[in-house]
Write a protein that holds these residues in place. Sequence first.
Motif, PDB file in Angstrom:
ATOM      1  N   GLY A   4      37.896  36.039  34.675  1.00  0.00           N
ATOM      2  CA  GLY A   4      38.191  35.025  33.671  1.00  0.00           C
ATOM      3  C   GLY A   4      37.153  34.839  32.597  1.00  0.00           C
ATOM      4  N   VAL A   5      36.106  35.666  32.571  1.00  0.00           N
ATOM      5  CA  VAL A   5      35.072  35.553  31.538  1.00  0.00           C
ATOM      6  C   VAL A   5      35.627  36.059  30.210  1.00  0.00           C
ATOM      7  CG1 VAL A   5      32.756  36.303  30.837  1.00  0.00           C
ATOM      8  CG2 VAL A   5      33.251  35.830  33.252  1.00  0.00           C
ATOM      9  N   ASN A   6      35.259  35.415  29.122  1.00  0.00           N
ATOM     10  CA  ASN A   6      35.669  35.842  27.793  1.00  0.00           C
ATOM     11  C   ASN A   6      35.318  37.313  27.566  1.00  0.00           C
ATOM     12  OD1 ASN A   6      34.591  36.237  24.750  1.00  0.00           O
ATOM     13  ND2 ASN A   6      36.341  34.839  24.765  1.00  0.00           N
ATOM     14  N   ALA A   7      36.235  38.070  26.943  1.00  0.00           N
ATOM     15  CA  ALA A   7      36.054  39.519  26.804  1.00  0.00           C
ATOM     16  C   ALA A   7      34.796  39.881  26.021  1.00  0.00           C
ATOM     17  CB  ALA A   7      37.287  40.138  26.137  1.00  0.00           C
ATOM     18  N   LEU A   8      34.500  39.146  24.939  1.00  0.00           N
ATOM     19  CA  LEU A   8      33.317  39.462  24.141  1.00  0.00           C
ATOM     20  C   LEU A   8      32.026  39.196  24.922  1.00  0.00           C
ATOM     21  CD1 LEU A   8      34.320  38.174  20.588  1.00  0.00           C
ATOM     22  CD2 LEU A   8      34.169  40.533  21.390  1.00  0.00           C
ATOM     23  N   LEU A   9      32.000  38.087  25.651  1.00  0.00           N
ATOM     24  CA  LEU A   9      30.817  37.800  26.466  1.00  0.00           C
ATOM     25  C   LEU A   9      30.658  38.832  27.575  1.00  0.00           C
ATOM     26  CD1 LEU A   9      31.003  33.896  26.815  1.00  0.00           C
ATOM     27  CD2 LEU A   9      29.440  35.252  25.391  1.00  0.00           C
ATOM     28  N   ARG A  41      42.295  47.434  34.818  1.00  0.00           N
ATOM     29  CA  ARG A  41      42.965  47.273  33.527  1.00  0.00           C
ATOM     30  C   ARG A  41      41.953  46.813  32.483  1.00  0.00           C
ATOM     31  NH1 ARG A  41      48.154  47.014  31.849  1.00  0.00           N
ATOM     32  NH2 ARG A  41      48.600  45.834  29.964  1.00  0.00           N
ATOM     33  N   PHE A  42      41.582  47.712  31.594  1.00  0.00           N
ATOM     34  CA  PHE A  42      40.619  47.376  30.552  1.00  0.00           C
ATOM     35  C   PHE A  42      41.327  46.706  29.376  1.00  0.00           C
ATOM     36  CE2 PHE A  42      38.000  50.192  32.940  1.00  0.00           C
ATOM     37  CZ  PHE A  42      36.688  49.896  32.591  1.00  0.00           C
ATOM     38  N   PRO A  43      40.666  45.756  28.716  1.00  0.00           N
ATOM     39  CA  PRO A  43      41.253  45.160  27.506  1.00  0.00           C
ATOM     40  C   PRO A  43      41.503  46.229  26.446  1.00  0.00           C
ATOM     41  CG  PRO A  43      39.335  43.907  28.252  1.00  0.00           C
ATOM     42  CD  PRO A  43      39.359  45.172  29.066  1.00  0.00           C
ATOM     43  N   ALA A  70      30.589  49.500  31.599  1.00  0.00           N
ATOM     44  CA  ALA A  70      31.992  49.164  31.334  1.00  0.00           C
ATOM     45  C   ALA A  70      32.615  48.436  32.514  1.00  0.00           C
ATOM     46  CB  ALA A  70      32.774  50.442  31.028  1.00  0.00           C
ATOM     47  N   PHE A  71      32.268  48.826  33.721  1.00  0.00           N
ATOM     48  CA  PHE A  71      32.849  48.172  34.897  1.00  0.00           C
ATOM     49  C   PHE A  71      32.218  46.811  35.164  1.00  0.00           C
ATOM     50  CE2 PHE A  71      35.132  51.981  35.608  1.00  0.00           C
ATOM     51  CZ  PHE A  71      36.180  51.636  36.452  1.00  0.00           C
ATOM     52  N   VAL A  72      30.975  46.607  34.730  1.00  0.00           N
ATOM     53  CA  VAL A  72      30.419  45.250  34.757  1.00  0.00           C
ATOM     54  C   VAL A  72      31.264  44.354  33.858  1.00  0.00           C
ATOM     55  CG1 VAL A  72      28.467  43.833  34.018  1.00  0.00           C
ATOM     56  CG2 VAL A  72      28.067  45.904  35.358  1.00  0.00           C
ATOM     57  N   MET A  73      31.614  44.881  32.681  1.00  0.00           N
ATOM     58  CA  MET A  73      32.445  44.109  31.757  1.00  0.00           C
ATOM     59  C   MET A  73      33.801  43.779  32.351  1.00  0.00           C
ATOM     60  SD  MET A  73      34.496  45.391  28.465  1.00  0.00           S
ATOM     61  CE  MET A  73      35.758  44.337  27.762  1.00  0.00           C
ATOM     62  N   VAL A  74      34.516  44.804  32.854  1.00  0.00           N
ATOM     63  CA  VAL A  74      35.880  44.570  33.324  1.00  0.00           C
ATOM     64  C   VAL A  74      35.886  43.714  34.586  1.00  0.00           C
ATOM     65  CG1 VAL A  74      36.212  46.579  34.841  1.00  0.00           C
ATOM     66  CG2 VAL A  74      38.120  45.730  33.492  1.00  0.00           C
ATOM     67  N   SER A  75      34.847  43.796  35.386  1.00  0.00           N
ATOM     68  CA  SER A  75      34.752  42.927  36.565  1.00  0.00           C
ATOM     69  C   SER A  75      34.621  41.464  36.147  1.00  0.00           C
ATOM     70  CB  SER A  75      33.549  43.332  37.430  1.00  0.00           C
ATOM     71  OG  SER A  75      33.699  44.643  37.931  1.00  0.00           O
ATOM     72  N   LEU A  76      33.889  41.222  35.067  1.00  0.00           N
ATOM     73  CA  LEU A  76      33.745  39.860  34.565  1.00  0.00           C
ATOM     74  C   LEU A  76      35.047  39.353  33.943  1.00  0.00           C
ATOM     75  CD1 LEU A  76      30.177  40.058  32.976  1.00  0.00           C
ATOM     76  CD2 LEU A  76      30.840  38.898  35.088  1.00  0.00           C
ATOM     77  N   THR A  77      35.739  40.211  33.179  1.00  0.00           N
ATOM     78  CA  THR A  77      37.011  39.773  32.588  1.00  0.00           C
ATOM     79  C   THR A  77      38.055  39.513  33.659  1.00  0.00           C
ATOM     80  OG1 THR A  77      37.684  42.093  32.238  1.00  0.00           O
ATOM     81  CG2 THR A  77      36.606  40.969  30.397  1.00  0.00           C
ATOM     82  N   ASP A  78      38.020  40.275  34.756  1.00  0.00           N
ATOM     83  CA  ASP A  78      38.930  40.014  35.870  1.00  0.00           C
ATOM     84  C   ASP A  78      38.695  38.638  36.486  1.00  0.00           C
ATOM     85  OD1 ASP A  78      40.109  42.459  35.552  1.00  0.00           O
ATOM     86  OD2 ASP A  78      39.045  43.448  37.195  1.00  0.00           O
TER      87      ASP A  78
END
Length: 290
Positions: free
Chosen positions: A54-59, A119-121, A44-52
């Motif tokens: 600017g990476v697309n949320a689904l990717l 801040r998670f989506p 989950a934190f790999v995901m939120v680090s990427l969204t922070d």
Amino acid sequence: MVNSVIAGLTSGGGYALLGLCVVLTYRLVAVVNFALTAVGALGAFVMVSLTDRGVNALLALLAGVVFAAALSALLGAALVRWFAGHKEGTKAAVTVAIFVALTAVGVRLFGGNSTGAHRFPNPFGAPLFTVGDVVVPQSVPVSLAFALLITVAVGLLLTRTRIGLKLQALSERPGTAEVVGIPAPRLAVGVWAGVGAVTTMVVVLVAPRLGGDFSTLSGLISTALAVAMVGAFRSLPLTLAGGLILGCLEGLSSSLDAIQKYQGVVPFLVILVLLWWRSRREVWDTEHGR
């Protein structure tokens, strides 16, 4: 109060899924996986680090799920390779050590309770409908549907498919399963990978409600174990019900000022009550079986 209980159903669906992951790992590979939520939190934190960044949320979600699946598969492969012949207690102890290590790494990388909140989506945070003063957010039916879907799908997989029968044979008679040609190591690693992927999605789902710090999310293992105990580490429907009940209890406790600060104790109380009840029943059966 009603709003709090309904909101608790969002977490309850997530708790049910975490409990199902514990039950599946135990039923299919005979391991109580204490590292479950630490792996999911890392994904989950790999995901939120990427969204922070600017990476697309689904990717970003896909990347987090793949990372957690690979990490969980690696853990499963290590257990299969070096601990396959050991007792369940030994394998559980190994996962406890891995939980401690992964939590330390996660807190180091992403911060603790006071410094590491992210801040998670929350795509399902908007209200779905309102009845009087009661607001039902979109996350409630999404969480419940996800939990019900996984419960039904896994039940059908285990009882109606060839691979399900192989997985059950792997759990109950691993030595015999290998003798008759069932690829036990590959199936076991596949189970670990699938559980890691689902756990990451669940952690992402419940993170907006529980707070976005690594310690809290990795610590959900206590809740997952409490839910699994409701189902006696065997029953999928009871595990689903246990998760929903626990979520409602948590929501109720959050609305009562007198006990709000103690709501984190609820999973431990559930575990203690179930342990007491089952030990009491065993004593009763022993006494009346003489």
